[in-house]
Design a protein around this motif. Structure first.
Motif, short mmCIF file in Angstrom:
data_model
loop_
_atom_site.label_atom_id
_atom_site.label_comp_id
_atom_site.label_asym_id
_atom_site.label_seq_id
_atom_site.Cartn_x
_atom_site.Cartn_y
_atom_site.Cartn_z
N THR A 102 45.02 43.00 46.10
CA THR A 102 44.91 44.35 46.65
C THR A 102 44.27 45.30 45.64
O THR A 102 43.50 46.19 46.02
CB THR A 102 46.29 44.86 47.10
OG1 THR A 102 47.20 44.85 46.00
CG2 THR A 102 46.84 43.99 48.23
N ASP A 103 44.56 45.12 44.35
CA ASP A 103 43.92 45.94 43.33
C ASP A 103 42.41 45.71 43.30
O ASP A 103 41.64 46.62 42.96
CB ASP A 103 44.51 45.65 41.95
CG ASP A 103 45.88 46.27 41.75
OD1 ASP A 103 46.30 47.07 42.61
OD2 ASP A 103 46.53 45.94 40.74
N ALA A 104 41.99 44.49 43.63
CA ALA A 104 40.56 44.16 43.64
C ALA A 104 39.86 44.64 44.90
O ALA A 104 38.63 44.51 45.02
CB ALA A 104 40.37 42.65 43.48
N GLY A 105 40.62 45.18 45.86
CA GLY A 105 40.01 45.72 47.06
C GLY A 105 40.14 44.86 48.30
O GLY A 105 39.53 45.15 49.33
N PHE A 106 40.97 43.82 48.23
CA PHE A 106 41.16 42.97 49.40
C PHE A 106 42.04 43.70 50.42
O PHE A 106 43.07 44.28 50.08
CB PHE A 106 41.79 41.64 49.01
CG PHE A 106 40.82 40.67 48.41
CD1 PHE A 106 40.30 39.62 49.15
CD2 PHE A 106 40.40 40.82 47.09
CE1 PHE A 106 39.39 38.73 48.60
CE2 PHE A 106 39.49 39.94 46.52
CZ PHE A 106 38.98 38.89 47.27
N GLN B 152 43.44 34.53 49.73
CA GLN B 152 44.53 33.60 49.96
C GLN B 152 45.15 33.21 48.63
O GLN B 152 44.43 33.03 47.64
CB GLN B 152 44.02 32.35 50.69
CG GLN B 152 45.09 31.35 51.10
CD GLN B 152 44.49 30.11 51.72
OE1 GLN B 152 43.73 29.39 51.06
NE2 GLN B 152 44.80 29.84 52.97
N ILE B 153 46.48 33.07 48.62
CA ILE B 153 47.17 32.71 47.39
C ILE B 153 48.28 31.72 47.68
O ILE B 153 49.06 31.91 48.61
CB ILE B 153 47.73 33.98 46.69
CG1 ILE B 153 48.45 33.61 45.40
CG2 ILE B 153 48.63 34.79 47.61
CD1 ILE B 153 48.85 34.81 44.56
N ILE C 215 35.42 36.28 52.93
CA ILE C 215 36.49 35.38 52.51
C ILE C 215 36.25 35.02 51.06
O ILE C 215 35.14 34.66 50.67
CB ILE C 215 36.51 34.09 53.35
CG1 ILE C 215 36.88 34.39 54.80
CG2 ILE C 215 37.46 33.06 52.75
CD1 ILE C 215 36.72 33.19 55.72
N ALA C 216 37.30 35.12 50.23
CA ALA C 216 37.19 34.73 48.83
C ALA C 216 38.57 34.28 48.34
O ALA C 216 39.59 34.75 48.84
CB ALA C 216 36.67 35.87 47.96
N VAL C 217 38.58 33.38 47.38
CA VAL C 217 39.86 32.84 46.90
C VAL C 217 40.16 33.26 45.46
O VAL C 217 41.09 32.74 44.85
CB VAL C 217 39.89 31.30 47.01
CG1 VAL C 217 39.86 30.89 48.48
CG2 VAL C 217 38.73 30.66 46.25
N GLN C 218 39.40 34.22 44.94
CA GLN C 218 39.68 34.79 43.64
C GLN C 218 39.70 36.31 43.77
O GLN C 218 38.87 36.89 44.49
CB GLN C 218 38.62 34.38 42.61
CG GLN C 218 38.57 32.89 42.30
CD GLN C 218 39.83 32.40 41.61
OE1 GLN C 218 40.49 33.15 40.90
NE2 GLN C 218 40.17 31.14 41.83
N PRO C 219 40.62 37.00 43.07
CA PRO C 219 40.70 38.46 43.18
C PRO C 219 39.64 39.15 42.34
O PRO C 219 39.90 39.77 41.31
CB PRO C 219 42.11 38.75 42.66
CG PRO C 219 42.40 37.65 41.69
CD PRO C 219 41.71 36.43 42.24
N ASP C 220 38.41 39.07 42.81
CA ASP C 220 37.24 39.54 42.07
C ASP C 220 36.79 40.88 42.64
O ASP C 220 36.19 40.95 43.72
CB ASP C 220 36.14 38.49 42.18
CG ASP C 220 34.93 38.81 41.32
OD1 ASP C 220 34.74 39.97 40.94
OD2 ASP C 220 34.14 37.87 41.03
#
Length: 329
Positions: free
Chosen positions: A292-296, A220-221, A189-194
């Motif tokens: 999605t670009d970050a792999g989520f 989540q956004i 779980i993460a809230v930044q697209p890292d």
């Protein structure tokens, strides 16, 4: 293929409304639903904080298809980990295997209410690590006695275990937390697209328990959809200006009044720069694309404003989901 979820935000709707929203979200096509687990709203203007686990039981019975998840539960201060394990097992049975237990180190806003103080971040993470070990042992069906640094468990066993094991998703935010909690988690779980966080997670995922390598990465956004952009911005500013403080700040403030004071100088334009506001679905898709670009693999949307959910479902949800699947799925 990316999955898109809906957030049952307990801070902005009452228990019956949340169950109704859960049903509508399934009907319009969301893949999964996550629920916050709060004792207080972030801001007084949000106005709600029902008990998430009672609502989850009702949602499990009222829905049939969507995945369900806490986003997130803190199993260390307000709840004892042995009780969290029992709750998770029960919800998994009621949900017929659709539930994921999302865990994190918590916020003072919700945990200080039981009068046990609010530990430092290092202590909170030590407590979370110990709690996860207890929860995993209980969910495995073991008879557990545990005397640790923070928790004692005496001859505990979960008597109603689900046929499908409960996946554990852990909130992580940086290199140290991924190294520490990645080996213990089924999902991230993460809230930044890292993208670096996701990459690191994939290398350490589940090692401590020999878990399969295909864990989910769940983000989540917040969005503020409305036919009128100015209305959307005003609502986001009123109810979500706390969001920009960052977790190092948000985890430490104890009351909605504290968040109100800390955000009194946040401007509407500041909120509009960080949260997609208004009727343009392409703007929302572009914001989700960062994840999605970050792999989520999974991204949950928060539609801001408890009284806006019906119009969002009626007018925006289906075309938004179609656009998300076409562009990002």
């Amino acid at each position: 293929m990316a999955r898109f979820g809906y957030t049952l935000m307990t801070e902005q709707a009452g228990p019956k409304e949340l169950v109704r929203h859960a049903v509508r979200a399934e009907e319009v096509g969301f893949d999964f639903e996550v629920m916050s687990d709060h004792y207080s709203p972030w801001l007084t203007e949000q106005g709600h904080a029902p008990y998430a686990w009672s609502v989850l039981g009702a949602v499990a019975h009222a829905t049939e298809r969507v995945g369900l998840m806490t986003y997130v539960t803190c199993p260390t201060v307000r709840y004892h980990p042995a009780v969290v394990a029992q709750k998770a097992a029960t919800i998994q049975i009621l949900a017929d295997g659709r539930f994921t237990l999302g865990l994190g180190s918590g916020e003072s806003l919700n945990e200080h209410v039981v009068g046990e103080g609010w530990p430092s971040i290092d202590t909170r993470q030590d407590m979370l690590q110990e709690a996860v070990s207890i929860i995993r042992a209980l969910l495995a069906g073991d008879l557990v006695s545990w005397k640790g640094e923070y928790f004692d468990v005496q001859s505990a066993r979960i008597w109603d275990l689900p046929e499908n094991p409960v996946p554990l998703a852990l909130a992580m935010s940086g290199d140290k937390s991924v190294e520490r909690f990645g080996p213990m988690a089924d999902d991230l779980i993460a809230v930044q697209p890292d993208s670096d966080l996701v990459h690191q997670w994939k290398h350490v995922h589940g090692r401590a328990y020999g878990l399969a390598p295909a864990g989910r990465t769940i983000g989540q956004i917040p969005i503020s959809w409305d036919p009128d952009r100015d209305t959307a911005i005003a609502r986001a500013h009123q109810q979500f200006r706390w969001f920009g403080g960052g977790w190092s700040v948000n985890s430490e403030l104890p009351t909605p009044a504290s968040f109100s004071g800390a955000t009194q100088f946040v401007r509407k334009e500041d909120v509009a720069e960080s949260i997609p506001c208004g009727p343009d679905l392409d703007v929302i898709v572009e914001a989700v694309k960062a994840y999605t670009d970050a792999g989520f693999t999974d991204v949950a949307l928060v539609q801001i404003g408890g009284d806006t959910q019906d119009r969002f479902f009626d007018e925006a949800a289906k075309p938004l989901l179609e656009a998300l699947h076409v562009e990002l799925g």
